[in-house]
Design a protein around this motif. Sequence first.
Motif, PDB file in Angstrom:
ATOM      1  N   GLY A  84       0.806  -1.216   0.000  1.00  0.00           N
ATOM      2  CA  GLY A  84       0.000   0.000   0.000  1.00  0.00           C
ATOM      3  C   GLY A  84       0.836   1.263   0.000  1.00  0.00           C
ATOM      4  O   GLY A  84       2.051   1.241  -0.248  1.00  0.00           O
ATOM      5  N   PRO A  85       0.214   2.393   0.318  1.00  0.00           N
ATOM      6  CA  PRO A  85       0.916   3.678   0.297  1.00  0.00           C
ATOM      7  C   PRO A  85       1.981   3.811   1.370  1.00  0.00           C
ATOM      8  O   PRO A  85       2.800   4.734   1.299  1.00  0.00           O
ATOM      9  CB  PRO A  85      -0.219   4.689   0.523  1.00  0.00           C
ATOM     10  CG  PRO A  85      -1.303   3.917   1.202  1.00  0.00           C
ATOM     11  CD  PRO A  85      -1.219   2.542   0.656  1.00  0.00           C
ATOM     12  N   SER A  86       2.009   2.917   2.331  1.00  0.00           N
ATOM     13  CA  SER A  86       3.025   3.003   3.374  1.00  0.00           C
ATOM     14  C   SER A  86       4.418   2.689   2.848  1.00  0.00           C
ATOM     15  O   SER A  86       5.404   3.304   3.270  1.00  0.00           O
ATOM     16  CB  SER A  86       2.678   2.052   4.528  1.00  0.00           C
ATOM     17  OG  SER A  86       1.439   2.383   5.115  1.00  0.00           O
ATOM     18  N   HIS A  90       4.711   4.792  -1.463  1.00  0.00           N
ATOM     19  CA  HIS A  90       5.544   5.914  -1.024  1.00  0.00           C
ATOM     20  C   HIS A  90       6.900   5.943  -1.738  1.00  0.00           C
ATOM     21  O   HIS A  90       7.365   7.020  -2.147  1.00  0.00           O
ATOM     22  CB  HIS A  90       5.761   5.831   0.484  1.00  0.00           C
ATOM     23  CG  HIS A  90       6.516   6.993   1.058  1.00  0.00           C
ATOM     24  ND1 HIS A  90       5.930   8.211   1.314  1.00  0.00           N
ATOM     25  CD2 HIS A  90       7.827   7.119   1.429  1.00  0.00           C
ATOM     26  CE1 HIS A  90       6.825   9.043   1.813  1.00  0.00           C
ATOM     27  NE2 HIS A  90       7.992   8.398   1.893  1.00  0.00           N
ATOM     28  N   SER A  96       3.072   1.176  -7.948  1.00  0.00           N
ATOM     29  CA  SER A  96       1.821   1.072  -7.194  1.00  0.00           C
ATOM     30  C   SER A  96       0.624   1.452  -8.054  1.00  0.00           C
ATOM     31  O   SER A  96      -0.431   0.817  -7.971  1.00  0.00           O
ATOM     32  CB  SER A  96       1.884   1.969  -5.957  1.00  0.00           C
ATOM     33  OG  SER A  96       0.681   1.915  -5.240  1.00  0.00           O
ATOM     34  N   TYR A 343      -3.452  -2.468   3.147  1.00  0.00           N
ATOM     35  CA  TYR A 343      -3.212  -1.613   1.986  1.00  0.00           C
ATOM     36  C   TYR A 343      -3.831  -0.228   2.181  1.00  0.00           C
ATOM     37  O   TYR A 343      -3.245   0.796   1.791  1.00  0.00           O
ATOM     38  CB  TYR A 343      -3.792  -2.283   0.734  1.00  0.00           C
ATOM     39  CG  TYR A 343      -3.817  -1.405  -0.483  1.00  0.00           C
ATOM     40  CD1 TYR A 343      -2.674  -1.211  -1.242  1.00  0.00           C
ATOM     41  CD2 TYR A 343      -4.991  -0.757  -0.864  1.00  0.00           C
ATOM     42  CE1 TYR A 343      -2.695  -0.390  -2.363  1.00  0.00           C
ATOM     43  CE2 TYR A 343      -5.026   0.065  -1.973  1.00  0.00           C
ATOM     44  CZ  TYR A 343      -3.870   0.247  -2.719  1.00  0.00           C
ATOM     45  OH  TYR A 343      -3.895   1.064  -3.822  1.00  0.00           O
ATOM     46  N   LYS A 344      -5.009  -0.174   2.787  1.00  0.00           N
ATOM     47  CA  LYS A 344      -5.682   1.108   3.003  1.00  0.00           C
ATOM     48  C   LYS A 344      -4.990   1.950   4.085  1.00  0.00           C
ATOM     49  O   LYS A 344      -5.145   3.177   4.124  1.00  0.00           O
ATOM     50  CB  LYS A 344      -7.137   0.863   3.419  1.00  0.00           C
ATOM     51  CG  LYS A 344      -8.010   0.295   2.312  1.00  0.00           C
ATOM     52  CD  LYS A 344      -8.539   1.380   1.415  1.00  0.00           C
ATOM     53  CE  LYS A 344      -9.586   2.206   2.114  1.00  0.00           C
ATOM     54  NZ  LYS A 344     -10.186   3.230   1.231  1.00  0.00           N
ATOM     55  N   ASN A 346      -2.015   3.882   6.010  1.00  0.00           N
ATOM     56  CA  ASN A 346      -0.866   4.673   5.568  1.00  0.00           C
ATOM     57  C   ASN A 346      -0.164   5.210   6.812  1.00  0.00           C
ATOM     58  O   ASN A 346      -0.641   6.138   7.463  1.00  0.00           O
ATOM     59  CB  ASN A 346      -1.319   5.830   4.678  1.00  0.00           C
ATOM     60  CG  ASN A 346      -0.153   6.583   4.053  1.00  0.00           C
ATOM     61  OD1 ASN A 346       1.007   6.317   4.364  1.00  0.00           O
ATOM     62  ND2 ASN A 346      -0.459   7.527   3.184  1.00  0.00           N
ATOM     63  N   TRP A 348       2.304   6.993   7.129  1.00  0.00           N
ATOM     64  CA  TRP A 348       2.782   8.377   7.025  1.00  0.00           C
ATOM     65  C   TRP A 348       1.710   9.370   7.471  1.00  0.00           C
ATOM     66  O   TRP A 348       1.998  10.561   7.634  1.00  0.00           O
ATOM     67  CB  TRP A 348       3.216   8.680   5.589  1.00  0.00           C
ATOM     68  CG  TRP A 348       4.239   7.702   5.085  1.00  0.00           C
ATOM     69  CD1 TRP A 348       4.036   6.682   4.224  1.00  0.00           C
ATOM     70  CD2 TRP A 348       5.627   7.641   5.457  1.00  0.00           C
ATOM     71  NE1 TRP A 348       5.201   5.968   4.002  1.00  0.00           N
ATOM     72  CE2 TRP A 348       6.195   6.539   4.760  1.00  0.00           C
ATOM     73  CE3 TRP A 348       6.438   8.394   6.304  1.00  0.00           C
ATOM     74  CZ2 TRP A 348       7.523   6.190   4.875  1.00  0.00           C
ATOM     75  CZ3 TRP A 348       7.776   8.047   6.425  1.00  0.00           C
ATOM     76  CH2 TRP A 348       8.308   6.956   5.722  1.00  0.00           C
ATOM     77  N   GLU A 349       0.474   8.870   7.653  1.00  0.00           N
ATOM     78  CA  GLU A 349      -0.590   9.747   8.131  1.00  0.00           C
ATOM     79  C   GLU A 349      -0.609   9.869   9.650  1.00  0.00           C
ATOM     80  O   GLU A 349      -1.384  10.658  10.202  1.00  0.00           O
ATOM     81  CB  GLU A 349      -1.954   9.218   7.661  1.00  0.00           C
ATOM     82  CG  GLU A 349      -2.154   9.253   6.156  1.00  0.00           C
ATOM     83  CD  GLU A 349      -2.354  10.669   5.637  1.00  0.00           C
ATOM     84  OE1 GLU A 349      -2.694  11.548   6.457  1.00  0.00           O
ATOM     85  OE2 GLU A 349      -2.179  10.886   4.434  1.00  0.00           O
ATOM     86  N   THR A 420      -5.738   4.177   9.843  1.00  0.00           N
ATOM     87  CA  THR A 420      -4.418   3.578  10.028  1.00  0.00           C
ATOM     88  C   THR A 420      -4.175   3.234  11.489  1.00  0.00           C
ATOM     89  O   THR A 420      -3.634   2.175  11.814  1.00  0.00           O
ATOM     90  CB  THR A 420      -3.329   4.533   9.535  1.00  0.00           C
ATOM     91  OG1 THR A 420      -3.565   4.862   8.163  1.00  0.00           O
ATOM     92  CG2 THR A 420      -1.940   3.910   9.666  1.00  0.00           C
TER      93      THR A 420
END
Length: 783
Positions: A84-86, A90, A96, A343-344, A346, A348-349, A420
């Motif tokens: 995912g975006p992590s 990223h 991705s 996956y959903k 993140n 970084w949030e 997250t």
Amino acid sequence: MDINTTTYADLKNRLDGSCHQFIPVYSDGIWNESNDGNILKHALLRLYLEIAVTFILTSVIHLLLRRYGLPRLISEILAGIILGPSVLGHFWPDASEVLFPLQSEKVLSALINVSYMIFMFLIAVKMDISLIKKCSRREWRLCASLTMNLLVITFISSLLGRTADKHSFTKDWVNFFSGVMVLTSFPVIACLLVHLKMVNSEIGRLALSTALVTDLFSVLIVNFYDFLDIMKEASVRAGVKSAVLSFALFAFIMTFLRKLMFWIIRRTTEGKPVKNIYIIIIVFFVMVVAIFGDKVGIQFFYGPFIFGLAVPPGPPLASALVGKLDTIITGLSLPVLASYCGYKANIWELNHMPPASITFTMTWGIAMKVAATFIPAIRLKMCFRDAAILTLILNAKGIVELGAFATNSHKQTIDAGHFTMAVMAILIVAMVVPLAVRKLHDSSKLYPGYQQRNILHTAESEYLGILVCTHTQDDAKAAVRLLEVSNPSKGRGLSIFGLYLESISRESTPIIINHQLGQKASNSSGAHQQPTINIFKFFKAEHSRSVNLQVFSAFSLPSEMHKDICWMAFDKSVALILLPFHRKWNAKGELIADDQALRTLNSKVLDEPPSSVGILLDRSKMNISSSTFVSQSIYSVVVYYFGSEDDIEAVAYATRMAVCSRVHLTVIHFTLSNNCDHTTKRSPLDDLSMGFEEKDEMLGTNNTIYREQIVTEGDDLARMIREKAEKYDLVLVGRRHNLPITSCLSECCEYPELGSVGDLLASSDFNNSVSVLVIQKQNIQLK
């Protein structure tokens, strides 16, 4: 016109007014793509690739983590986080975007919703609602504490969301978040106990019962608040209409669909699988009740959940549903759900302080739930270690919580950081709980626990539960003769669970048949057990007002047969497991059977039994007057008492027999000659409150005799045991003694499963028609 090269102008000038781009679900092949085409634009092919990549990465991670005893769920979430975006999104955003474009989430979301719906149906199918009837005060107190804790935490979180939090989006999200995070989920706890191999333990059963009741209460509370929300947001009429239609759905399930399932069971031959067409019909109705439930205002999976609760537990139908659907759901769909949540998320949030309501739930809320479990467990006189284990298990998190967040994400205004945080909290708890429980739990002790399942602690007014295990028709006859003199009368009834056991080869499928469901008898398999079943049914007919009877047949591997016995005894909460001795004699006193496999089975049951165990050595055929039922006017029973816990259990069983007018009971208390002064010592028989000196008043019979027999040495004891046994029809004795008076008898014990005294009465040179019942009392863990 090539649908893969459709331009905006082409879409604008269409006569039918459609303006969306048509993308085929499947590809015509890599060689048939146009020059600017991309094979990964096809939804089905991309879904295959996403699942394949997810499973490969999950397997690699699990290969590294399973050595630490972590469940596969951890690997699935971590795989989703990496893809995912992590991580992937990223550091390699282009890769991705190719593998997980934005539109692919809609396909995964639809797959997850359907999978979660069927998963909730299967979980309900696996639930045994009869556990509620078996719940003691311990389960109800824990359930009340957890339910009240859920309401308090949700209320405080909602209050903080309205007063302390400034962000409006948390107000719709906070109730749902707090409710899920403090939920006691039966499916999660059941999966954890299976992973830890604690399903059959006393703590495991306590956790399952508590979670089942708490989970059902949670469902009622959530739906009640849903109806209130409809009344608040729409109108009172809409809320009442939603409630009425929901009850109509419930009535439809419990009447028409439940009758349909019993009809399917009656149409299924014993030992034969349920036909596929019936499975398809049931899955069709699962979809129907899900759609109807969603339309009337309840969660889409509550209809299938209630439907699953209505399925009769065990074989043939529930087992067939689990066998057909469980592999695809737990093996494919739920791993995708867990990875989708990862996956959903993140990481970084997680760069800002969460609202006060969320912070409260994650800190004080979880601490309050821990206290709401641990404190009642200690007050219920559980030891510190077991109370900590129970607390950890009841605070476990897993796939249900992930599914709740995933399937409700489109209904709630969810901040990415909060989602997250929820996923990471579930991940951490799912990692810590199994490791901590493994560290605290002694896996060598499977069944011993706190609940007394023995004859001594069964009240005289209660039905005495006995699991009768039989391999042959003669085993059933011998057991029924014993049950006949166990005084099945009004106020002192018996709950008999007959279990016919037959070994199978490894090529065959193990199965347990419940003969109460009205299945059609099989000509091939029914011939073996039917005479045995008829014996139990005839005994029930003779004592219709004082005997409850259920009969089962278990077909399993010889090495696994003891597990069927122990699990059924544990599940039915019986006080005594009655096993046949492996040796049989004919009318002439000649040995005609010596089944070593049966002897091994008996030894395995004795190792870790969930209740007291009795081994019946039947020599009734050597008695000319013997019959299937006791016919003689007086049946002589003697108890050999040496002072052990097993002897006390044997006496407790004998006192139930003594009330029967046809039973002449004698208790012989063997003591050493140098230990005959009882003026300062209290006898264990006195602790049992039997009062043999006042036998007429206590036992209601004039036939009970108490004798104290003084012996000087082991040879004298062996001679007395054999000589006195010849005068009786049945001898009851404890298995374990470990006492000075019997130490000499243990030196040359041929049958350790009978104990030293039972071995003496079972030896080949003892040729007498007396039968012997050797009893081992349930092992109770010290509190």
